[in-house]
Motif scaffolding. Structure first.
Motif, PDB file in Angstrom:
ATOM      1  N   ALA A   4      47.136  28.763   5.395  1.00  0.00           N
ATOM      2  CA  ALA A   4      46.057  29.450   4.670  1.00  0.00           C
ATOM      3  C   ALA A   4      46.078  30.946   5.007  1.00  0.00           C
ATOM      4  O   ALA A   4      45.891  31.789   4.124  1.00  0.00           O
ATOM      5  N   GLU A   5      46.339  31.266   6.251  1.00  0.00           N
ATOM      6  CA  GLU A   5      46.368  32.662   6.681  1.00  0.00           C
ATOM      7  C   GLU A   5      47.565  33.411   6.082  1.00  0.00           C
ATOM      8  O   GLU A   5      47.422  34.520   5.588  1.00  0.00           O
ATOM      9  N   SER A   6      48.747  32.806   6.127  1.00  0.00           N
ATOM     10  CA  SER A   6      49.944  33.500   5.654  1.00  0.00           C
ATOM     11  C   SER A   6      50.004  33.628   4.129  1.00  0.00           C
ATOM     12  O   SER A   6      50.785  34.416   3.611  1.00  0.00           O
ATOM     13  N   THR A   7      49.182  32.865   3.429  1.00  0.00           N
ATOM     14  CA  THR A   7      49.200  32.907   1.959  1.00  0.00           C
ATOM     15  C   THR A   7      47.945  33.528   1.363  1.00  0.00           C
ATOM     16  O   THR A   7      47.812  33.575   0.139  1.00  0.00           O
ATOM     17  N   LYS A   8      47.065  34.045   2.193  1.00  0.00           N
ATOM     18  CA  LYS A   8      45.801  34.565   1.664  1.00  0.00           C
ATOM     19  C   LYS A   8      45.993  35.755   0.727  1.00  0.00           C
ATOM     20  O   LYS A   8      45.158  36.013  -0.124  1.00  0.00           O
ATOM     21  N   HIS A   9      47.109  36.456   0.828  1.00  0.00           N
ATOM     22  CA  HIS A   9      47.389  37.608  -0.030  1.00  0.00           C
ATOM     23  C   HIS A   9      48.010  37.212  -1.371  1.00  0.00           C
ATOM     24  O   HIS A   9      48.144  38.044  -2.267  1.00  0.00           O
ATOM     25  N   LEU A  10      48.392  35.950  -1.543  1.00  0.00           N
ATOM     26  CA  LEU A  10      49.089  35.526  -2.757  1.00  0.00           C
ATOM     27  C   LEU A  10      48.132  35.381  -3.942  1.00  0.00           C
ATOM     28  O   LEU A  10      46.978  34.984  -3.779  1.00  0.00           O
ATOM     29  N   ASP A  11      48.641  35.673  -5.107  1.00  0.00           N
ATOM     30  CA  ASP A  11      47.895  35.571  -6.356  1.00  0.00           C
ATOM     31  C   ASP A  11      47.733  34.096  -6.734  1.00  0.00           C
ATOM     32  O   ASP A  11      48.726  33.388  -6.896  1.00  0.00           O
ATOM     33  N   ARG A  12      46.522  33.650  -6.892  1.00  0.00           N
ATOM     34  CA  ARG A  12      46.259  32.251  -7.236  1.00  0.00           C
ATOM     35  C   ARG A  12      46.301  32.001  -8.742  1.00  0.00           C
ATOM     36  O   ARG A  12      46.118  30.874  -9.187  1.00  0.00           O
ATOM     37  N   ASP A  13      46.573  33.037  -9.521  1.00  0.00           N
ATOM     38  CA  ASP A  13      46.605  32.885 -10.972  1.00  0.00           C
ATOM     39  C   ASP A  13      48.016  32.733 -11.534  1.00  0.00           C
ATOM     40  O   ASP A  13      48.196  32.724 -12.748  1.00  0.00           O
TER      41      ASP A  13
END
Length: 144
Positions: A73-82
């Motif tokens: 969750a921490e390493s992917t928090k910057h990724l676009d969820r769209d």
């Protein structure tokens, strides 16, 4: 009865559901390269899910490196969820793309997997970036 028909083919409705689901989960190298060549890159991100060393050796142009073992969750928090994340690894002999897609899906991202991985991509003659550009036979391996 022939071996081919020992198990009867499914009804068209079942075949439609099955093959439709299969295409929902995977994209093949030819479709992906055609999109890239046409500049159709909106809506998805290509993700190399193997280790950084593998990414440095050979990668699909424009791919990002998100090693499956580092996905949190921490390493992917910057990724676009769209967008959809198209995960790939070495080949059908490697399951890093499956592990990466699973982790991303568990974290709430939409995912697909690239059929055959970078090995199929290279076998089809599609371009790569990285150290393998200078090597005719890059010796791709899992590197998970």
């Amino acid at each position: 009865m022939t071996r081919t028909l020992d198990v009867p083919a499914p009804a068209p409705e079942l075949a439609t559901a099955y093959f439709g689901a299969e295409l929902a989960f995977e994209v093949d190298p030819d479709d992906l390269v055609r999109d890239l060549e046409a500049g159709h890159t909106d809506g998805y991100v290509i993700v190399e899910t193997r280790a950084p060393e593998a990414f440095a050796q050979a990668r699909i142009p424009g791919a990002v490196n998100l090693p499956y073992c580092d996905l949190t969750a921490e390493s992917t928090k910057h990724l676009d969820r769209d967008v959809v994340y198209v995960c790939y690894c070495e080949s059908t002999n490697c399951n890093a793309a499956t592990k990466g897609a699973l982790k991303l899906a568990q974290l709430g991202f939409r995912v697909k997997r690239l059929s055959g991985g970078i090995t199929s991509w290279i076998a089809a003659g599609y371009p790569v970036e990285g150290a393998a550009e200078a090597t005719p036979a890059p010796g791709i391996r899992c590197a998970c």
